[in-house]
Scaffold this motif. Sequence first.
Motif, mmCIF file in Angstrom:
data_model
loop_
_atom_site.group_PDB
_atom_site.id
_atom_site.type_symbol
_atom_site.label_atom_id
_atom_site.label_comp_id
_atom_site.label_asym_id
_atom_site.label_seq_id
_atom_site.Cartn_x
_atom_site.Cartn_y
_atom_site.Cartn_z
ATOM 1 N N MET A 52 75.035 -23.782 33.382
ATOM 2 C CA MET A 52 75.085 -25.329 33.519
ATOM 3 C C MET A 52 76.547 -25.782 33.095
ATOM 4 O O MET A 52 77.040 -26.629 33.418
ATOM 5 N N SER A 53 76.783 -25.194 31.801
ATOM 6 C CA SER A 53 78.061 -25.638 30.882
ATOM 7 C C SER A 53 79.255 -25.333 31.803
ATOM 8 O O SER A 53 80.265 -26.573 31.735
ATOM 9 N N GLY A 54 79.227 -24.352 32.367
ATOM 10 C CA GLY A 54 80.369 -24.024 33.263
ATOM 11 C C GLY A 54 80.453 -25.011 34.486
ATOM 12 O O GLY A 54 81.397 -25.703 34.753
ATOM 13 N N LEU A 55 79.339 -25.365 35.044
ATOM 14 C CA LEU A 55 79.235 -26.320 36.098
ATOM 15 C C LEU A 55 79.446 -27.696 35.684
ATOM 16 O O LEU A 55 80.438 -28.493 36.319
ATOM 17 N N TRP A 56 79.186 -28.216 34.502
ATOM 18 C CA TRP A 56 79.346 -29.591 34.179
ATOM 19 C C TRP A 56 80.865 -29.684 33.806
ATOM 20 O O TRP A 56 81.461 -30.628 33.900
ATOM 21 N N MET A 78 81.594 -19.112 37.089
ATOM 22 C CA MET A 78 81.597 -18.274 36.338
ATOM 23 C C MET A 78 83.060 -18.091 35.599
ATOM 24 O O MET A 78 83.174 -17.806 34.374
ATOM 25 N N ALA A 79 84.103 -18.552 36.494
ATOM 26 C CA ALA A 79 85.505 -18.615 36.017
ATOM 27 C C ALA A 79 85.630 -19.825 34.740
ATOM 28 O O ALA A 79 86.446 -19.614 33.875
ATOM 29 N N ASN A 80 84.672 -20.649 34.717
ATOM 30 C CA ASN A 80 84.724 -21.784 33.854
ATOM 31 C C ASN A 80 83.821 -21.794 32.833
ATOM 32 O O ASN A 80 83.346 -22.703 31.818
ATOM 33 N N MET A 81 83.088 -20.601 32.490
ATOM 34 C CA MET A 81 82.041 -20.395 31.328
ATOM 35 C C MET A 81 82.773 -19.856 30.132
ATOM 36 O O MET A 81 83.780 -18.999 30.236
ATOM 37 N N ASP A 82 82.261 -20.187 29.043
ATOM 38 C CA ASP A 82 82.484 -19.735 27.750
ATOM 39 C C ASP A 82 81.750 -18.654 27.427
ATOM 40 O O ASP A 82 81.224 -18.381 26.361
ATOM 41 N N ALA A 83 81.394 -17.605 28.381
ATOM 42 C CA ALA A 83 80.331 -16.523 28.201
ATOM 43 C C ALA A 83 80.947 -15.250 27.284
ATOM 44 O O ALA A 83 82.432 -15.158 27.518
ATOM 45 N N LYS A 143 75.231 -33.600 31.681
ATOM 46 C CA LYS A 143 74.927 -33.100 30.175
ATOM 47 C C LYS A 143 74.260 -33.908 29.333
ATOM 48 O O LYS A 143 73.572 -33.407 28.683
ATOM 49 N N ASN A 144 74.773 -34.959 29.360
ATOM 50 C CA ASN A 144 74.150 -36.320 28.432
ATOM 51 C C ASN A 144 72.629 -36.450 28.669
ATOM 52 O O ASN A 144 71.984 -36.395 27.760
#
Length: 131
Positions: A18-22, A33-38, A77-78
Amino acid sequence: MARKHDPDFLTSVELEFMSGLWTIGLGTVREIMANMDAEIDRAYTSGATVMRILEQKGFVSSDKKDRALVYSPVLSKNEYQGRSIRQMSKSLFDGAPGALVARLVDDEMLTDAMIEQIRTMLDNKLEKSND
């Protein structure tokens, strides 16, 4: 024994997605997946499974574009943060927001600058409510 998922809240892996999507607003599994801090590299199929679960739980919706599904968040996210904090206050602090704030303020990891920032936020909130 399989763990029962709470449909109102995100697991740590779901929150990563969700963080990546947000961050990007909408996207395919690969884009998310490319925008995740995994900290863990996950296979595409695992990512697709997580996104399917998020859609079943009502956190995302999808539209088919060409041959890929494009996901978008159903809530911001909020909004999710607010829901989570209210639930945490209710379950861990007997519904007393003051107890939640007191615990946060008592946390040894809170710096003086952070405490001053909290004070400023509270002062601003009080000013708005007095208007």
